[in-house]
Design an enzyme around this catalytic site. Structure first.
Site, PDB file in Angstrom:
ATOM      1  N   GLY A  10     -12.426 -13.468  17.019  1.00  0.00           N
ATOM      2  CA  GLY A  10     -13.237 -13.280  15.812  1.00  0.00           C
ATOM      3  C   GLY A  10     -14.301 -12.210  16.022  1.00  0.00           C
ATOM      4  O   GLY A  10     -14.806 -12.055  17.130  1.00  0.00           O
ATOM      5  N   ASP A 102     -13.953 -17.231  25.010  1.00  0.00           N
ATOM      6  CA  ASP A 102     -13.268 -17.868  26.151  1.00  0.00           C
ATOM      7  C   ASP A 102     -11.773 -17.530  26.198  1.00  0.00           C
ATOM      8  O   ASP A 102     -11.224 -17.300  27.278  1.00  0.00           O
ATOM      9  CB  ASP A 102     -13.525 -19.376  26.204  1.00  0.00           C
ATOM     10  CG  ASP A 102     -13.068 -20.115  24.953  1.00  0.00           C
ATOM     11  OD1 ASP A 102     -12.937 -19.477  23.897  1.00  0.00           O
ATOM     12  OD2 ASP A 102     -12.835 -21.328  25.037  1.00  0.00           O
ATOM     13  N   THR A 124     -19.303 -14.825  21.519  1.00  0.00           N
ATOM     14  CA  THR A 124     -18.811 -15.793  20.545  1.00  0.00           C
ATOM     15  C   THR A 124     -19.974 -16.275  19.721  1.00  0.00           C
ATOM     16  O   THR A 124     -21.021 -16.645  20.251  1.00  0.00           O
ATOM     17  CB  THR A 124     -18.066 -17.005  21.141  1.00  0.00           C
ATOM     18  OG1 THR A 124     -17.908 -17.964  20.093  1.00  0.00           O
ATOM     19  CG2 THR A 124     -18.797 -17.688  22.266  1.00  0.00           C
ATOM     20  N   ASP A 128     -20.828 -20.827  22.950  1.00  0.00           N
ATOM     21  CA  ASP A 128     -20.485 -21.905  23.882  1.00  0.00           C
ATOM     22  C   ASP A 128     -19.709 -21.445  25.124  1.00  0.00           C
ATOM     23  O   ASP A 128     -19.000 -22.236  25.732  1.00  0.00           O
ATOM     24  CB  ASP A 128     -19.714 -23.011  23.143  1.00  0.00           C
ATOM     25  CG  ASP A 128     -18.472 -22.507  22.438  1.00  0.00           C
ATOM     26  OD1 ASP A 128     -18.142 -21.323  22.585  1.00  0.00           O
ATOM     27  OD2 ASP A 128     -17.832 -23.313  21.727  1.00  0.00           O
ATOM     28  N   ARG A 161     -31.810 -33.494  -4.755  1.00  0.00           N
ATOM     29  CA  ARG A 161     -30.425 -33.654  -4.329  1.00  0.00           C
ATOM     30  C   ARG A 161     -30.296 -33.675  -2.812  1.00  0.00           C
ATOM     31  O   ARG A 161     -31.180 -33.211  -2.089  1.00  0.00           O
ATOM     32  CB  ARG A 161     -29.604 -32.447  -4.819  1.00  0.00           C
ATOM     33  CG  ARG A 161     -29.262 -32.505  -6.281  1.00  0.00           C
ATOM     34  CD  ARG A 161     -28.619 -31.209  -6.710  1.00  0.00           C
ATOM     35  NE  ARG A 161     -28.153 -31.305  -8.072  1.00  0.00           N
ATOM     36  CZ  ARG A 161     -27.913 -30.266  -8.863  1.00  0.00           C
ATOM     37  NH1 ARG A 161     -28.108 -29.041  -8.425  1.00  0.00           N
ATOM     38  NH2 ARG A 161     -27.482 -30.448 -10.088  1.00  0.00           N
ATOM     39  N   ARG A 170     -16.618 -24.278  16.495  1.00  0.00           N
ATOM     40  CA  ARG A 170     -15.269 -24.829  16.711  1.00  0.00           C
ATOM     41  C   ARG A 170     -15.298 -26.102  17.553  1.00  0.00           C
ATOM     42  O   ARG A 170     -14.862 -27.155  17.113  1.00  0.00           O
ATOM     43  CB  ARG A 170     -14.419 -23.749  17.401  1.00  0.00           C
ATOM     44  CG  ARG A 170     -13.080 -24.204  17.908  1.00  0.00           C
ATOM     45  CD  ARG A 170     -12.140 -23.050  18.057  1.00  0.00           C
ATOM     46  NE  ARG A 170     -11.757 -22.556  16.754  1.00  0.00           N
ATOM     47  CZ  ARG A 170     -10.797 -23.104  16.009  1.00  0.00           C
ATOM     48  NH1 ARG A 170     -10.121 -24.139  16.438  1.00  0.00           N
ATOM     49  NH2 ARG A 170     -10.506 -22.612  14.834  1.00  0.00           N
ATOM     50  N   LEU A 275     -19.836 -15.809   6.058  1.00  0.00           N
ATOM     51  CA  LEU A 275     -21.146 -15.179   5.854  1.00  0.00           C
ATOM     52  C   LEU A 275     -21.909 -15.154   7.175  1.00  0.00           C
ATOM     53  O   LEU A 275     -22.718 -14.269   7.418  1.00  0.00           O
ATOM     54  CB  LEU A 275     -21.962 -15.965   4.824  1.00  0.00           C
ATOM     55  CG  LEU A 275     -21.569 -15.789   3.366  1.00  0.00           C
ATOM     56  CD1 LEU A 275     -22.350 -16.756   2.491  1.00  0.00           C
ATOM     57  CD2 LEU A 275     -21.833 -14.349   2.924  1.00  0.00           C
TER      58      LEU A 275
END
Ligand code: F6P
Length: 343
Positions: A10, A102, A124, A128, A161, A170, A275
């Site tokens: 990503g 990773d 990442t 992590d 609310r 992840r 985003l």
């Protein structure tokens, strides 16, 4: 030397700052810098290297995304991709800097174990990777979460609310926990510290009884649905490297509907999604991406292959690729307890 640079997995804000650091330092020292397009695909499929110049690197430090392109490319399906990378490196490059998480660094480590001249760079947005305090993209992501919570706060307060906000993350809850802490979340649900729906609703009811008519609940996309009393759908789409596309599990929406039905609250859901990965990097990401990028270039010229520059405290140090290639760094208890103090 012909130094290749690729970004895999990503994208994340700050990648261009790292590419610029590696590229400009190498060009200044008289090396040739090759951008490899679209991650491992640019080596394992059709070779897709292109020369980077000072001109192409100008002004990119503030740009999001990656000027090299990236892909979630599976080198093992069909088999033989790793061997094709070794061959392409042999034919086209004297060294490779692989910027990624990773999954990417597992490949880098595999290549380095076979004698390939590879150096990693930690990236990442999930923050992590093992063995480093910093990963490219995380600071920008939590800044976006923070700003989003600030904005949701005012509309939540006006309408009395509950706002459920789903963040990326992840396997771990760094983005939810630290974004939630900075944005004043009233409850944070992350994979490391599971809670039941009953506990969530009881907490919100307690707040309502205390006169706190609205609440912001931050949920990491990777939390276990079964613990919350939900059921995993059977046919979730995957990302091309074996991972399930987590946003399609609808964890935020599930938590929201449960809060509504069990607690009789009026609830709205926001899925922050990509985003969190888009747009301009923060100053922190630009600075540290530049520092780890510079560290990677220095490792290449020193011939320290099979290594990755990582951040420990305030310093960039070299660690073996194997350190970051396995497992995930979890949010520690003391950080989560600090977040929970303000629920
Ligand atoms: O691995 C980083 C990550 O940002 C995860 O938090 C998220 O699940 C995933 O990427 C989304 O990936 P894609 O862009 O392929 O949908």
């Amino acid at each position: 030397m012909r130094i290749g640079v690729l970004t895999a997995g990503g994208d994340a804000p700050g990648l261009n700052a790292a590419i610029r650091a590696i590229g400009e330092m190498a060009i200044r020292d008289g090396h040739e810098v090759i951008g490899v397009a679209n991650g491992w695909a640019g080596l394992a499929a059709e070779y897709a290297g292109f020369a980077l110049s000072g001109e192409s690197l100008r002004g990119v430090i503030g740009q999001g995304g990656t000027l090299l392109g990236t892909a979630r490319f599976n080198l093992d399906k069909p088999a033989g991709g790793r061997e094709r990378v070794l061959q392409a490196m042999d034919e086209h490059l004297d060294a490779l800097v692989a910027i990624g998480g990773d999954g990417t660094q597992r490949i880098s480590n595999w290549l380095a174990e076979r004698g390939a001249p590879v150096v990693g760079v930690p990236k990442t947005l999930d923050n992590d990777l093992m063995g480093t305090d910093y990963c490219i993209g995380f600071d920008t992501a939590i800044s976006i979460v923070t700003e989003s919570l600030d904005r949701l706060y005012t509309t939540a307060a006006s309408h009395h609310r509950v706002m459920v906000v789903e963040t990326m993350g992840r396997a771990t809850g760094w983005v939810a926990a630290l974004g939630g802490l900075a944005g004043g979340a009233d409850m944070i649900v992350i994979p490391e510290f599971p809670v039941t729906m009953e506990e969530i609703v009881t907490h919100l009811e307690r707040r309502r009884k205390a006169g706190l008519a609205f609440s912001i609940v931050v949920v990491a996309e990777g939390v276990n649905l079964a613990t919350l009393g939900g059921v995993e759908a059977g046919d979730l789409s995957s990302e091309g490297v074996g991972g399930v596309r987590l946003a399609t599990r609808g964890v935020g929406q599930f938590v929201a509907s449960q809060i509504e039905s069990r607690g009789n609250f009026e609830v709205r859901t926001t899925v922050l999604g990509h985003l969190q990965r888009g747009g301009s990097p923060t100053a922190h990401d630009r600075i540290w991406a530049t520092r780890v990028g510079a560290g990677a270039y220095e490792a290449v010229v020193a011939g320290k292959f099979g290594m990755i520059p990582v951040v420990r405290g305030d310093e960039v140090v070299l660690a073996p690729l194997a350190t970051v290639a396995e497992g995930q760094r979890k949010v520690p208890r003391e950080i989560f307890d600090l977040c929970a103090l303000f629920f």
